[in-house]
Design an enzyme around this catalytic site. Structure first.
Site, mmCIF file in Angstrom:
data_model
loop_
_atom_site.group_PDB
_atom_site.id
_atom_site.type_symbol
_atom_site.label_atom_id
_atom_site.label_comp_id
_atom_site.label_asym_id
_atom_site.label_seq_id
_atom_site.Cartn_x
_atom_site.Cartn_y
_atom_site.Cartn_z
ATOM 1 N N LYS A 1 7.827 -12.185 14.256
ATOM 2 C CA LYS A 1 7.600 -12.753 12.923
ATOM 3 C C LYS A 1 8.945 -13.052 12.254
ATOM 4 C CE LYS A 1 4.849 -11.643 8.765
ATOM 5 N NZ LYS A 1 3.942 -10.604 8.181
ATOM 6 N N CYS B 1 1.145 -14.655 10.092
ATOM 7 C CA CYS B 1 0.870 -14.510 8.660
ATOM 8 C C CYS B 1 1.895 -15.203 7.751
ATOM 9 C CB CYS B 1 0.739 -13.026 8.310
ATOM 10 S SG CYS B 1 -0.273 -12.715 6.830
ATOM 11 N N LYS C 1 1.499 8.752 -16.289
ATOM 12 C CA LYS C 1 0.122 9.085 -15.916
ATOM 13 C C LYS C 1 -0.297 8.323 -14.663
ATOM 14 C CE LYS C 1 -1.750 10.144 -20.517
ATOM 15 N NZ LYS C 1 -2.855 9.866 -21.469
ATOM 16 N N GLY D 1 -22.758 9.230 -18.802
ATOM 17 C CA GLY D 1 -23.700 8.372 -19.505
ATOM 18 C C GLY D 1 -23.067 7.085 -19.978
ATOM 19 N N GLU E 1 -8.233 1.051 -19.530
ATOM 20 C CA GLU E 1 -7.904 2.385 -20.018
ATOM 21 C C GLU E 1 -6.692 2.966 -19.296
ATOM 22 O OE1 GLU E 1 -12.586 3.408 -21.072
ATOM 23 O OE2 GLU E 1 -11.612 4.330 -19.336
ATOM 24 N N GLU F 1 -2.918 -9.667 13.225
ATOM 25 C CA GLU F 1 -1.571 -9.108 13.108
ATOM 26 C C GLU F 1 -1.605 -7.577 13.210
ATOM 27 O OE1 GLU F 1 2.128 -9.295 9.847
ATOM 28 O OE2 GLU F 1 0.132 -10.026 9.321
ATOM 29 N N THR G 1 -13.167 7.693 -12.451
ATOM 30 C CA THR G 1 -13.955 6.570 -12.958
ATOM 31 C C THR G 1 -13.242 5.726 -14.013
ATOM 32 O OG1 THR G 1 -14.991 7.980 -14.636
ATOM 33 C CG2 THR G 1 -16.111 7.798 -12.512
#
Length: 560
Positions: free
Chosen positions: A113, A150, A533, A302, A411, A41, A406
């Site tokens: 489509k 699709c 945030k 760490g 969180e 597609e 990260t």
């Protein structure tokens, strides 16, 4: 007569028309004996070009390569099945999402489509007008081949849309249905596709060919996994997951691999951690290449999140293209530096050290001098994260690296991150993984490599942001096995896989019965309050059905 089919599962770059044509051309060159070569597609532009389709030169740029492809078709016996944007000559939105069959220098079929998805990450109705509910059929030799795009096949037993294009094709007495797709990947999706299309073939009695694209485009990753379906036996052949592939099959009512008739069902089931690993590595590799970065930099605390991000980045880009920076403060444990050193040594990654204690002290003194009060504990905690974020961006700017942030999904959900601090970056590759999944993927990573590349000390360490004395994540949050079940039910709910949904629902109900309603309410309140945030966070590689970003669109200024 055996119809020779080629399934071309390729990795396209959005609006790189010339590059995409080159990929298509190579597939044609490898399919000398094909009668029908099937691409995916919107293969000319890549999926999804979003508002780039509104740029004045979009259709003109596409037409240039389409003309070249039409000319190329004069020199091959095969009919070419491609996906392209075409103008709408009638009322409604200005364009169609179309399937073109090109043969011997002519467009012999142009199908639009019909079912345009406008849920989750999809917004096709923004640009496209649906086509009419008429069957797209092409006669090739003695076979009547029907075509879909699709979503046209995802009207689950007629319950999602008023029309059923697949049934329209079945009623047209076709011998084979070919579906071209740009189906984004999330955990459990390959098996879901197999189940859906096997059911469609069984109910219609018509064999199916399903061709998908592969590769990362922004936050979305396409996993390929193209396949063919026999109405009796189900999915009997699948192309690789997460890799480009060009494969040829025979069809005469059954599918053939060489002289072997394909009647043995194949499985798309993959363990979650393996799936996450392959999707994230593919997503990062393509994102970096397509936006023009060769190297990445990561802040190494760490902890488990940065360790896993580093490890995955090494596998995606190579150790020589990954840099890590450790930035200890007065609150950092000895292990935050030593564990980072062990990790980077294992991975062969350059580790740089940039202590921040003096910078934090200078900011605190300046704050007190100019504002006549000492900064609060929370202010100092966030200050450390923002200093680290600034150092990382300073390095990224100077050396031309892509900064990977990260944070994990747990969180990010509850706002346990600092805006303009640890949220700094150009991409987050683990932001759609809950914390419990981060731990599981870290263990899988070591298992996959046959040795302890991510030190066990990091995997078994109690999670902490180390922004104040003795700080632990559990000071502010429930244990992650509890938090993650609450979040799964709230954020994804019925979009979870059936087993996940039942387990999360039962867990939360039991928690509420055991006096945990206040915990549930507090978490949901944190999720709502943290929307501002997430709105400013970097893109996240999507691995689950409902990821933050355009897959979960929530207001900021609202009463929850």
């Amino acid at each position: 007569m055996i119809l020779n089919l080629t399934l071309a599962q390729l990795n396209y770059k959005l609006c790189d028309f010339t590059g995409n044509l080159a990929r298509i051309r190579r597939a044609i060159d490898q399919s000398a004996n094909a009668d029908l070569i099937v691409f995916s597609e919107l293969c000319l532009s890549g999926y999804y070009p979003q508002d780039l389709v509104e740029e004045p030169n979009f259709l003109a740029r596409q037409q240039m390569v389409l003309d070249q492809l039409i000319d190329l078709s004069r020199h091959t016996a095969a009919a070419l099945v491609i996906g392209a944007v075409t103008p709408n000559a009638g009322i409604g939105k200005p364009m169609h999402n179309s399937l073109l069959v090109i043969r011997q220098g002519e467009v012999v079929l142009n199908y639009h489509k019909q079912l345009l998805p406008t849920y989750n990450i999809f917004d096709e109705r923004r640009h496209f007008e649906p086509g009419p509910n008429t069957p797209a059929v092409l006669v090739l030799g003695s076979k009547r081949v029907g075509f879909l795009i699709c979503e046209d096949a995802w009207n689950n037993q007629g319950s999602d849309y008023a029309i059923d294009p697949l049934q329209t094709l079945a009623d047209a007495k076709v011998d084979l249905i070919v579906s071209i797709n740009a189906s984004p990947s999330d955990v459990g999706k390959p098996a879901q596709r197999h189940e859906l299309f096997a059911g469609l073939a069984r109910r219609s009695g018509v064999p199916l060919v399903y061709v998908n694209q592969v590769g990362g485009n922004d936050q979305i990753v396409f996993d390929g996994g193209s396949f063919v379906v026999d109405p009796t036996h189900g999915v009997v052949h699948q192309l690789p997951l997460f890799d480009e592939a060009i494969e040829s099959l025979g069809f005469d009512g059954h599918f053939y691999w060489g002289s072997q008739v394909l009647v043995t069902p194949v499985s798309a089931v993959m363990p979650d951690s393996e799936f996450y690993y392959r999707q994230v590595v593919r997503g990062l590799r393509d994102y970096a290449a397509k936006v023009g970065f060769q190297k990445v930099v990561i802040g190494s605390s760490g902890g488990i999140d940065s360790a896993l991000t580093l490890a995955l980045a090494v596998d995606a880009l190579g150790a020589d293209n990954v840099a890590a920076i450790t930035m200890p403060s007065q609150f950092s444990s000895v292990g935050s530096v030593s564990d980072s050193a062990d990790l980077c040594s294992n991975l062969g990654v350059l580790l740089l050290e940039h202590p921040i204690a003096d910078l934090v002290g200078s900011y605190r003194t300046g704050f007190e001098h100019h504002f006549a009060t000492a900064p609060s504990r929370l202010t100092v905690e966030n200050l450390q994260a923002r200093i680290r974020g600034t150092i990382l961006m300073e390095y990224a700017n100077h050396f031309g690296h892509l900064l990977l942030t990260t944070g994990n999904k747990s969180e990010i959900s509850v706002g346990y991150c600092t805006l303009y601090g640890d949220t700094n970056g150009g991409l987050n590759i683990i932001g759609d993984l809950y914390k419990t999944e981060v731990f599981a993927l870290a263990r899988y990573y070591n298992q996959r490599h046959g040795r302890e590349l991510i030190p066990l000390a990091i995997i078994e360490k109690e999670p902490s942001a180390e922004l104040s004395e003795g700080q632990k994540d559990t000071d502010s949050l429930p244990p992650y096995p509890v938090l993650d079940e609450i979040l799964k039910l709230h954020i994804e709910g019925a979009r979870l896989r059936p087993d996940e949904y039942r387990n999360a629902k039962a867990f939360v109900q039991q928690l509420q019965q055991d006096g945990g309603q206040a915990t549930v309410d507090r978490i949901l309140n944190l999720v709502a309050k943290s929307e501002f945030k997430r709105r400013q966070a970097p893109p996240i590689i999507r691995v689950r059905n409902r990821a933050f970003g355009n897959g979960r669109q929530m207001p900021i200024a609202a009463q929850y």
